[in-house]
Write a protein that holds these residues in place. Sequence first.
Motif, PDB file in Angstrom:
ATOM      1  N   GLU A  15       0.826  -1.209   0.000  1.00 19.24           N
ATOM      2  CA  GLU A  15       0.000   0.000   0.000  1.00 19.24           C
ATOM      3  C   GLU A  15       0.864   1.265   0.000  1.00 19.24           C
ATOM      4  N   TYR A  16       1.942   1.243   0.746  1.00 16.79           N
ATOM      5  CA  TYR A  16       2.874   2.381   0.794  1.00 16.79           C
ATOM      6  C   TYR A  16       3.420   2.675  -0.607  1.00 16.79           C
ATOM      7  N   VAL A  17       3.801   1.629  -1.312  1.00 15.68           N
ATOM      8  CA  VAL A  17       4.345   1.781  -2.669  1.00 15.68           C
ATOM      9  C   VAL A  17       3.263   2.307  -3.616  1.00 15.68           C
ATOM     10  N   LYS A  18       2.057   1.789  -3.515  1.00 16.70           N
ATOM     11  CA  LYS A  18       0.957   2.260  -4.371  1.00 16.70           C
ATOM     12  C   LYS A  18       0.681   3.745  -4.173  1.00 16.70           C
ATOM     13  N   ALA A  20       2.720   6.013  -3.618  1.00 19.20           N
ATOM     14  CA  ALA A  20       3.878   6.823  -4.004  1.00 19.20           C
ATOM     15  C   ALA A  20       3.651   7.624  -5.282  1.00 19.20           C
ATOM     16  N   GLY A  21       2.509   7.460  -5.909  1.00 23.37           N
ATOM     17  CA  GLY A  21       2.177   8.232  -7.103  1.00 23.37           C
ATOM     18  C   GLY A  21       3.195   8.052  -8.217  1.00 23.37           C
ATOM     19  N   LYS A  22       3.722   9.167  -8.715  1.00 23.23           N
ATOM     20  CA  LYS A  22       4.656   9.112  -9.850  1.00 23.23           C
ATOM     21  C   LYS A  22       5.959   8.392  -9.503  1.00 23.23           C
ATOM     22  N   LEU A  23       6.224   8.197  -8.210  1.00 20.31           N
ATOM     23  CA  LEU A  23       7.452   7.513  -7.801  1.00 20.31           C
ATOM     24  C   LEU A  23       7.223   6.042  -7.433  1.00 20.31           C
ATOM     25  N   SER A  24       6.003   5.547  -7.636  1.00 19.81           N
ATOM     26  CA  SER A  24       5.740   4.160  -7.257  1.00 19.81           C
ATOM     27  C   SER A  24       6.581   3.185  -8.069  1.00 19.81           C
ATOM     28  N   GLY A  25       6.844   3.493  -9.336  1.00 20.69           N
ATOM     29  CA  GLY A  25       7.703   2.628 -10.152  1.00 20.69           C
ATOM     30  C   GLY A  25       9.123   2.572  -9.615  1.00 20.69           C
ATOM     31  N   VAL A  26       9.613   3.701  -9.123  1.00 16.70           N
ATOM     32  CA  VAL A  26      10.960   3.754  -8.545  1.00 16.70           C
ATOM     33  C   VAL A  26      10.985   2.916  -7.265  1.00 16.70           C
ATOM     34  N   ALA A  27       9.980   3.090  -6.411  1.00 13.49           N
ATOM     35  CA  ALA A  27       9.917   2.327  -5.162  1.00 13.49           C
ATOM     36  C   ALA A  27       9.813   0.826  -5.443  1.00 13.49           C
ATOM     37  N   LYS A  28       8.988   0.439  -6.417  1.00 10.11           N
ATOM     38  CA  LYS A  28       8.862  -0.978  -6.786  1.00 10.11           C
ATOM     39  C   LYS A  28      10.192  -1.532  -7.273  1.00 10.11           C
ATOM     40  N   THR A  29      10.917  -0.738  -8.042  1.00 11.50           N
ATOM     41  CA  THR A  29      12.190  -1.190  -8.594  1.00 11.50           C
ATOM     42  C   THR A  29      13.235  -1.346  -7.487  1.00 11.50           C
ATOM     43  N   ILE A  50       8.980   2.886   8.159  1.00  7.72           N
ATOM     44  CA  ILE A  50       9.776   2.990   6.940  1.00  7.72           C
ATOM     45  C   ILE A  50      10.056   1.567   6.457  1.00  7.72           C
ATOM     46  N   PRO A  51       9.762   1.255   5.189  1.00  9.08           N
ATOM     47  CA  PRO A  51      10.091  -0.072   4.664  1.00  9.08           C
ATOM     48  C   PRO A  51      11.601  -0.311   4.761  1.00  9.08           C
ATOM     49  N   THR A  52      11.952  -1.429   5.390  1.00  4.19           N
ATOM     50  CA  THR A  52      13.337  -1.725   5.717  1.00  4.19           C
ATOM     51  C   THR A  52      13.638  -3.181   5.395  1.00  4.19           C
ATOM     52  N   PHE A  53      14.897  -3.463   5.116  1.00  2.23           N
ATOM     53  CA  PHE A  53      15.340  -4.834   4.872  1.00  2.23           C
ATOM     54  C   PHE A  53      16.359  -5.220   5.928  1.00  2.23           C
ATOM     55  N   ASP A  54      16.247  -6.449   6.396  1.00  7.65           N
ATOM     56  CA  ASP A  54      17.110  -6.980   7.437  1.00  7.65           C
ATOM     57  C   ASP A  54      17.911  -8.147   6.866  1.00  7.65           C
ATOM     58  N   ASN A  56      20.890 -10.140   8.941  1.00  2.73           N
ATOM     59  CA  ASN A  56      21.835 -10.186  10.057  1.00  2.73           C
ATOM     60  C   ASN A  56      21.886  -8.821  10.754  1.00  2.73           C
ATOM     61  N   GLY A  57      20.741  -8.168  10.824  1.00  2.00           N
ATOM     62  CA  GLY A  57      20.616  -6.809  11.353  1.00  2.00           C
ATOM     63  C   GLY A  57      20.084  -5.892  10.265  1.00  2.00           C
ATOM     64  N   PRO A  58      19.706  -4.675  10.623  1.00  2.00           N
ATOM     65  CA  PRO A  58      19.184  -3.734   9.625  1.00  2.00           C
ATOM     66  C   PRO A  58      20.188  -3.504   8.504  1.00  2.00           C
ATOM     67  N   LEU A  59      19.725  -3.577   7.258  1.00  2.00           N
ATOM     68  CA  LEU A  59      20.595  -3.452   6.093  1.00  2.00           C
ATOM     69  C   LEU A  59      20.361  -2.141   5.358  1.00  2.00           C
ATOM     70  N   CYS A  60      19.134  -1.942   4.889  1.00  2.00           N
ATOM     71  CA  CYS A  60      18.824  -0.760   4.096  1.00  2.00           C
ATOM     72  C   CYS A  60      17.340  -0.449   4.200  1.00  2.00           C
ATOM     73  N   PHE A  61      16.952   0.716   3.692  1.00  2.00           N
ATOM     74  CA  PHE A  61      15.556   1.135   3.719  1.00  2.00           C
ATOM     75  C   PHE A  61      15.295   2.008   2.504  1.00  2.00           C
ATOM     76  N   TYR A  62      14.021   2.272   2.248  1.00  2.00           N
ATOM     77  CA  TYR A  62      13.674   3.256   1.226  1.00  2.00           C
ATOM     78  C   TYR A  62      12.475   4.056   1.700  1.00  2.00           C
ATOM     79  N   MET A  63      12.475   5.331   1.325  1.00  2.00           N
ATOM     80  CA  MET A  63      11.391   6.241   1.691  1.00  2.00           C
ATOM     81  C   MET A  63      11.034   7.079   0.470  1.00  2.00           C
ATOM     82  N   VAL A  64       9.766   7.291   0.267  1.00  2.95           N
ATOM     83  CA  VAL A  64       9.308   8.113  -0.839  1.00  2.95           C
ATOM     84  C   VAL A  64       9.257   9.570  -0.373  1.00  2.95           C
ATOM     85  N   ALA A  65       9.967  10.441  -1.093  1.00  5.74           N
ATOM     86  CA  ALA A  65       9.944  11.881  -0.838  1.00  5.74           C
ATOM     87  C   ALA A  65       9.136  12.526  -1.974  1.00  5.74           C
ATOM     88  N   LYS A  66       9.160  13.849  -2.075  1.00  2.37           N
ATOM     89  CA  LYS A  66       8.377  14.529  -3.120  1.00  2.37           C
ATOM     90  C   LYS A  66       8.907  14.280  -4.521  1.00  2.37           C
TER      91      LYS A  66
END
Length: 151
Positions: A15-18, A20-29, A50-54, A56-66
């Motif tokens: 739902e968060y990715v959906k 994201a509007g014009k940036l949803s393709g970037v978030a999906k990728t 914030i969508p995050t990947f683990d 062996n501990g926190p690895l990375c995340f992504y956030m949609v900005a403007k």
Amino acid sequence: MPTVEGREARVWIDEYVKKAGKLSGVAKTVRALVKKAVAGCEEYVNPWKIPTFDLNGPLCFYMVAKEHVIFGFMRGAMLRDPGKLLKGTGKYLRHVKLRNQADVRRSEVRALLEEAAELNRKEPVTGTKVQMKQSRTARTQKSGRRATTPD
């Protein structure tokens, strides 16, 4: 499966990715890149929603900005960055601003991700401010127990 707002994390992230509007393709990728490039990583929503990947501990995340998607690395300050993509001045955290799907597909972005994953595989994230609440799966894997109750 970790949950947020009473839903499975995967559903919340979909739902968060959906949204994201014009940036949803970037978030999906970004999401697809991490899942493909980092075998065994787990996707969850961190305490700051914030969508995050683990791995062996926190690895990375992504956030949609403007105007871009922020693709952050918990230990980004430790990564080599020959392409000079990483931004930020914090003690640990660094991020890349991704404006389109072509940015996500750059070999330098994948190289940063792979290096971050390798670092987490070799040395778990502990004893730093980037240490976040572990997902239930990570906890049960370390203890050798099977998860039998929902989060």
